[in-house]
Write an enzyme that holds these catalytic residues in place. Structure first.
Site, PDB file in Angstrom:
ATOM      1  N   LYS A  28      16.033  21.911 -10.686  1.00 25.82           N
ATOM      2  CA  LYS A  28      15.403  20.662 -11.098  1.00 25.82           C
ATOM      3  C   LYS A  28      16.338  19.721 -11.857  1.00 25.82           C
ATOM      4  CE  LYS A  28      11.660  19.457 -10.806  1.00 25.82           C
ATOM      5  NZ  LYS A  28      10.439  19.888 -11.493  1.00 25.82           N
ATOM      6  N   GLU A  34      10.119   8.437 -16.950  1.00 25.12           N
ATOM      7  CA  GLU A  34       8.782   9.017 -17.159  1.00 25.12           C
ATOM      8  C   GLU A  34       8.272   8.728 -18.567  1.00 25.12           C
ATOM      9  OE1 GLU A  34       8.104  13.203 -15.400  1.00 25.12           O
ATOM     10  OE2 GLU A  34      10.278  12.998 -15.521  1.00 25.12           O
ATOM     11  N   SER A  72      15.075  21.827 -15.957  1.00 28.80           N
ATOM     12  CA  SER A  72      13.893  22.649 -16.196  1.00 28.80           C
ATOM     13  C   SER A  72      14.347  23.992 -16.731  1.00 28.80           C
ATOM     14  CB  SER A  72      13.132  22.840 -14.888  1.00 28.80           C
ATOM     15  OG  SER A  72      12.316  23.991 -14.967  1.00 28.80           O
ATOM     16  N   HIS A  99       0.836  -1.219   0.000  1.00 21.93           N
ATOM     17  CA  HIS A  99       0.000   0.000   0.000  1.00 21.93           C
ATOM     18  C   HIS A  99       0.867   1.265   0.000  1.00 21.93           C
ATOM     19  CE1 HIS A  99      -3.382  -2.701   1.210  1.00 21.93           C
ATOM     20  NE2 HIS A  99      -2.422  -3.281   1.902  1.00 21.93           N
TER      21      HIS A  99
END
Ligand code: ARG
Length: 473
Positions: A292, A299, A286, A165
């Protein structure tokens, strides 16, 4: 559809029966050459074998065969050098190559299509293409598996929290987690090789649908092309696309697995988890936030999973309810299949390159495992060994954890007296099972997370992979 002017030079392969040329839009609409030219080399490979077989059974003379093969060789070169002029008016890769052959060698070129149809030709081409692509995919999959096994072996002692979980559950070793990924890929590999067996069957000789009146020998063609056997039934041979669905289904499940790995890599690189570092070369920055470093590669792999699922649904739907035998619908099999092949190869390459470069942040992983009461089950098991019923042990540990939450202390940080408030059977030796190392080492059976088990499992995985590649282990 409004009628558009006809194209001069429109396909004349069936001209005899027709009273007017093909509508120019229809010619474009029905053409596949813009995408099926990717099958050109496999089309030539099939044609060389077909001509060789025809000469073997006396339908072509040896001179005719040699002229055809020499012509096809030249065309191969033209395509390779980018000199071949593809024509939409000639509809597809098969008729483009055949027309060029006739242009080059004259009337003999027209004999190549004896005892053959584009229906069995295209089915043969796709199978030859898929067989080569499957071998490339399998090689990339092996490379990824090998990298994963070595990383798991290196990280056999590294402790991290295991989750259910997405909540801290029990400590595990990072190597064990990586070998769970490897198991997924090992199943994918089996599915791929199983799919290859059904790809490796020869449709040629089925002709349009019923077979041919020429005395062909399909065993010869099958052997020349390295196929396991000729397809059993001519109607099935020209209409079967199960193998395309099977490959795309393999690809979907593989991408599902890569998307799960991707998701974990993305989570683990975040400041909140901070379990791993990915080298800069696999990340991007970024344009607005200077701090970043984004895990774009995982991804994007996660994102590409969707298009492969789409291709699987597309192919399943394409084949649904088709009557026997060949239908023009089947021309729509290629683009989804090609894209599935390309996507799988790219995603596997990305992962095979990236996985060996994953840097585990062992301290951070360990700290996360320590924080989450991950040895609570070990305390319950300890109580059970001292005669407490498991349900009661569960209750005792629950109360201890509640105490720890209030006092901001992990179980291993409590004093013996503090622990004994909840059960008098607890002794000083409890601290052996409350340490993270003690917890993982105790799960010392096949399939368990103990470091020794991880090293043994890595060795078995290595052996299995080597056996698959036919190399000595
Ligand atoms: N371009 C066609 C395909 O991809 C080749 C077979 C065409 N056969 C036919 N009878 N029209 O399926």
């Amino acid at each position: 559809m409004s009628s558009s002017p006809t194209t001069p030079g429109t396909n004349q392969s069936w001209g005899g029966r027709f009273n007017e040329p093909t509508d120019a839009f229809v010619a474009r609409f029905t053409a596949s050459v813009n995408f099926d030219q990717r099958l050109a080399f496999h089309d030539i490979q099939g044609s060389v074998a077909h001509a060789t077989m025809l000469a073997r059974v006396g339908v072509l003379t040896d001179e005719e065969r040699d002229t055809i093969i020499a012509g096809l060789d030249e065309i191969h070169g033209e395509i390779e050098r980018g000199e071949f002029a593809w024509s939409v008016a000639l509809e597809d890769v098969h008729m483009n190559i055949e027309a060029r052959l006739t242009e080059k060698i004259g009337i003999t070129g027209k004999k190549l299509h004896t005892g053959r149809s584009r229906n069995d030709q295209v089915a043969t081409d796709i199978r030859l293409f898929m067989r080569d692509e499957i071998d490339l995919v399998a090689a990339e999959l092996s490379r990824l598996r090998a990298g994963l096994i070595e990383l798991a072996d290196r990280e056999a002692d590294t402790i991290m929290p295991g989750f259910t979980h997405l909540q801290t559950a029990q400590p595990v070793t990072f190597g064990h987690h990586l070998l769970a990924w490897h198991e997924m890929l090992a199943r994918d590999h089996e599915r791929l090789l199983d799919c290859r067996r059904r790809v490796n069957v020869l449709p040629l000789g089925a002709a349009a649908l019923a077979g041919t009146t020429y005395p062909i020998d399909r065993h010869v063609t099958a052997e020349l092309l390295g196929f396991e056997r000729p397809a059993e039934n001519s109607l099935d041979a020209v209409s079967d696309r199960d193998f395309a669905i099977e490959f795309t289904s393999f690809a979907s499940i593989l991408l599902l697995h890569l998307s799960r790995m991707s998701e974990e890599l993305v989570l683990w690189t975040s400041a909140q988890f901070d379990f791993i570092d990915l080298p800069d070369r696999f990340c991007t920055g970024s344009s607005i936030m200077p701090q970043k470093k984004n895990p774009d590669v995982p991804e994007l792999v996660r994102g590409k999973t969707g298009r492969v699922y789409g291709h699987l649904m597309g192919l399943l739907t394409l084949m649904k309810s088709q009557p026997l035998a060949y239908n023009k619908d089947n021309q729509e099999d290629k683009e989804p299949l090609f894209d599935a092949v390309d996507t799988v190869k790219d995603c596997l390459k990305a992962f095979a390159d990236m996985v060996p470069a994953i840097e585990a942040k062992a301290d951070s992983m360990r700290e996360a495992a320590r924080r989450g009461f991950s040895t609570a089950t070990d305390l319950a098991d300890y109580l059970v060994r001292r005669g407490v019923a498991f349900r009661d042990a569960h209750e005792i540990v629950g109360l201890s954890v509640a105490f720890g939450l209030r006092e901001k202390k992990d179980l291993s940080e409590m004093s013996l007296e503090e622990l004994q408030q909840f059960s008098s059977v607890i002794d000083a030796d409890v601290f052996d099972v409350l340490t993270l190392e003690g917890s993982v080492a105790a799960r010392n059976h096949i399939g368990g997370t103990a470091p020794d088990q991880v090293r043994a499992a890595a060795q078995r995985a290595r052996d299995a992979l080597a056996a698959l590649a036919g190399q000595p282990a």
